[in-house]
Enzyme design. Structure first.
Site, PDB file in Angstrom:
ATOM      1  CD  GLU A   1       5.028  15.716   4.771  1.00 31.04           C
ATOM      2  OE1 GLU A   1       3.917  15.886   5.339  1.00 31.04           O
ATOM      3  OE2 GLU A   1       5.920  14.999   5.262  1.00 31.04           O
TER       4      GLU A   1
ATOM      5  CG  HIS B   1       7.104   4.985   5.491  1.00 29.79           C
ATOM      6  ND1 HIS B   1       5.840   4.873   5.999  1.00 29.79           N
ATOM      7  CD2 HIS B   1       7.724   5.939   6.243  1.00 29.79           C
ATOM      8  CE1 HIS B   1       5.699   5.704   7.026  1.00 29.79           C
ATOM      9  NE2 HIS B   1       6.831   6.367   7.184  1.00 29.79           N
TER      10      HIS B   1
END
Lengths: 368, 325
Positions: free
Chosen positions: B60, B129
């Site tokens: 990322e 998450h």
């Protein structure tokens, strides 16, 4: 306190001083006399600008950090002297030399250091954040290694637009242990991007020598092999060598759209920043050795004197002019106004600065 | 007008913009060959090819940073984060680089990037998450954050985000991906920074964003049916910029406010909204402002407890009755 190691950064000292082995390289041999003088002039201008900055810092007019480039001039000068209109550059916080090389004026550079509205970033960036996108210079970035993905993205954009160009992405030896750099390496190689990662290895990541920060005992550029990338090492005290080897990487970028890691051995004469007393991690003798034997500006001057491109008189004229230019820039910075209170909330959003029929954002975006 | 899902609305927005502007590229993990981890980008690779729809490695900081750099040179990358929770490994790029470059360059450089993906709890996947970072990111000047709650808004806001010259972070919700609604086929945008009154009422204003809007609308039905209370629901849609006027207008009408968000309470979006109401509509209030948010703990895995941790219709109804008491 442990005694600082002596000559912890001997890599570049292995290279002999004296006539450059790369003077006859086509990229250098093809330079006109004027181009050589211009290159020397630019190196001298970086040197004198930086030395003038020290005095202004000591006068308390430059706040924050000031990371000087003195000793490393041949890196920016050699690499940037090769670039064309689709070649871009981006670097870390030791960014003054690159700015002057791409053609930024001493006035705007000096005024940025003193936080004036006439500075290149209108006093909003400071020493670590020079920008000149009109000259393909994308900063000037303060977080170590954070610019590596950005440079990879600039190269991606050049390729996406079908242009034959590149992005030279500079970093220091301290940056190579940052994750973002490794992610950028991987993407650059995976996607065949025309990026050249230039590791300016001055031996110390702040005050930590390479052997105290980096597990692999070999050169830093060798890490490129882990990403299936080409690499090379360069003696950064010889601007001809910098040009010769960078030209090969540029050819790889332009012709094959492939990345390269170049590790350029160089040395900084001053501390990491002006806030670094420079007493704990290296010996004065080490600095003196470099100054006396490996100074890139002096070595190039000697080279050009030998080539009879320069005369001592012309060199003196060039250096005096650079000093005078830096003095004038100091006065310009002194006399320039600060940004205003209202300027604090400008340049945050394009949409806010350009409110009109074409903008689509509404609502409150700057809060009380 | 077609009835399509929130997921299809997002895809339609990207398809429109890919057709409109050749500098738009879609990039992210599994967006191309895999057809999207949540199938939002399904079919786009086939339609637009690998130059426009790009699979990235799980990296990322690398690929978001790459997108930011590319946007500085005129590319308009639409980056998918599989979860906004993963933005935390790219925080330096998202905040320091995208959020600051215009400012630090004195306005010389723009960063027209869109980063989108789900930012929600409630899916039984545990704390790492389930982050909802809209408040964290919106607290940085230089960044825009939008949170669509309906298919119409999802398409309109994403299209506006892609055309915007500033970094816009679009926070979606996996639980809403299958929700259906009317969405025009023709070109439209939802301007960023304009709230929407999703339900008109007179007795209480509920301010919400994202899925909390849907929860609040359900609560409003019950409040009307079982308690005879008329509730107005204001959907912020955009966190920064914030449509202060629509919030204040509603509060000045109902004189009571309940703020609902799926964030944790401390430094949440509604802390700012509550401050806004007290500073600009204090004399209009007939009762203190109340909030409903997630219980202040990392997101619990156990589904039965997670459902209780997050704002439920029942909790919103109960808290509304306190404001109305």
């Amino acid at each position: 306190m442990a005694k600082p190691a002596v000559l912890t950064h001997p890599e570049s000292l292995k290279h002999p001083a004296g006539p450059s082995a790369y003077a006859k390289d086509p990229v250098n041999a093809s330079m006109t006399k004027e181009a050589k003088i211009a290159l020397y002039t630019k190196m001298a201008r970086i040197r004198h600008f930086e030395q003038r900055c020290i005095r202004i810092y000591q006068q308390g007019k430059i706040g924050g950090f000031l990371h000087l480039y003195v000793g490393q001039e041949a890196v920016a000068a050699g690499t940037i002297s090769l670039l064309g209109k689709n070649d871009h550059i981006i670097t870390g916080y030791r960014d003054h030399g690159h700015g002057l090389m791409v053609g930024m004026g001493m006035n705007e550079c000096m005024a940025e250091l003193t936080g004036k509205v006439t500075g290149c970033s209108q006093g909003k960036g400071g020493s670590m954040h020079y920008f000149a996108p009109d000259k393909n210079y994308w900063g000037g970035h303060g977080i170590v290694g954070g610019q590596a993905p950005l440079g990879t993205g600039l190269a991606y954009a050049v390729k996406y637009q079908g242009l034959k160009g590149s992005c030279l992405t500079y970093m220091g030896d301290g940056a190579v242990n940052q994750g973002a750099v490794h992610e950028a390496y991987n993407l650059a190689s995976l996607w065949d991007l025309p990026v050249i990662f230039v590791v300016e290895n001055n031996g110390y990541s702040m005050g930590t020598s390479q052997e105290r920060s980096t597990a692999h005992p070999g050169c830093l550029a060798k890490r490129a092999e882990g990403y299936n990338m080409a690499w090379d090492v360069i003696n950064g005290h010889d601007v001809y060598e910098v040009r010769a080897k960078t030209a090969l990487a540029l050819k790889r970028a332009h012709e094959e759209s492939k990345p390269t890691v170049l590790e350029i051995f160089t040395y900084r004469y001053f501390g990491h920043s002006m806030a670094d007393p420079d007493k704990t991690y290296r010996e004065k003798e080490e600095i003196k050795t470099y100054r006396d034997k490996k100074d890139p500006v002096l070595l190039f001057e000697q080279e050009l004197l030998r080539e009879k491109v320069l005369t001592p008189e012309l060199s003196q004229t060039i250096n005096e002019a650079a000093m005078a230019e830096a003095d004038k820039a100091a006065i310009f910075a002194d006399e320039s106004p600060d940004p205003t209170l209202a300027d604090i909330t400008k340049h945050i959003y394009w949409e806010e600065d350009n409110r009109g029929p074409k903008t689509t954002s509404r609502g409150t975006i700057i809060f009380e | 007008m077609a009835v399509i899902s929130y997921r299809e609305a997002l895809r339609a927005a990207m398809r429109d913009e890919l057709n409109r502007d050749e500098n738009v590229v879609i990039m992210g993990e599994e967006v191309a060959q895999f057809n999207g981890a949540y199938k939002v980008t399904e079919g786009l690779l086939k339609e637009f090819g690998p130059k426009r729809i790009v699979d990235t490695p799980i990296s990322e900081a690398g690929f978001i940073g790459l997108g930011i750099g590319a946007s500085m040179l005129g590319i308009r990358p639409v980056m998918e984060l599989m979860f906004w929770s993963f933005s935390y490994v790219a925080f330096d790029q998202i905040v320091n680089n995208a959020g600051n470059i215009r400012y630090m360059s004195g306005g010389l450089i723009n960063c027209p990037i869109v980063i989108r993906g789900p930012a929600n709890g409630g899916t039984n996947v545990g704390a790492t998450h389930s982050h909802t970072p809209e408040a964290i990111l919106a607290s940085h000047p230089g960044i825009k954050v939008v949170c669509p709650a309906t298919p119409y808004d999802a398409k309109g806001l994403l299209k506006a985000a892609i055309r915007d010259n500033d970094p816009v972070y679009v926070m979606e919700n996996t639980i809403l991906y299958n929700d259906k609604g009317e969405v025009p086929d023709e070109d439209y945008i939802v301007p960023i920074g304009v709230a929407d009154v999703k339900r008109i009422g007179t007795d209480l204003t509920i301010v919400a964003h994202g899925r909390a809007v849907i929860t609040s609308l359900k609560a409003a039905e019950i409040l009307e049916k079982d308690h005879g209370v008329s509730v107005e629901v204001v959907d912020l849609r955009s966190i920064r910029p914030l449509d202060e006027e629509t919030i204040l207008k509603s509060v000045r009408k109902t004189h009571r406010a309940l703020l609902v968000e799926e964030n944790k309470p401390f430094c949440g979006v509604d802390a700012q909204v509550a401050y806004l109401i007290q500073s600009k509509a204090f004399d209009e209030l007939d009762a203190p402002v109340h909030r409903v948010s997630s219980i202040d703990a990392p997101q619990i895995y156990c589904k039965r407890m997670e459902d209780l941790q997050m704002p439920s219709v029942e909790r919103v109804v109960a808290e509304a009755l306190k404001v109305l008491a």
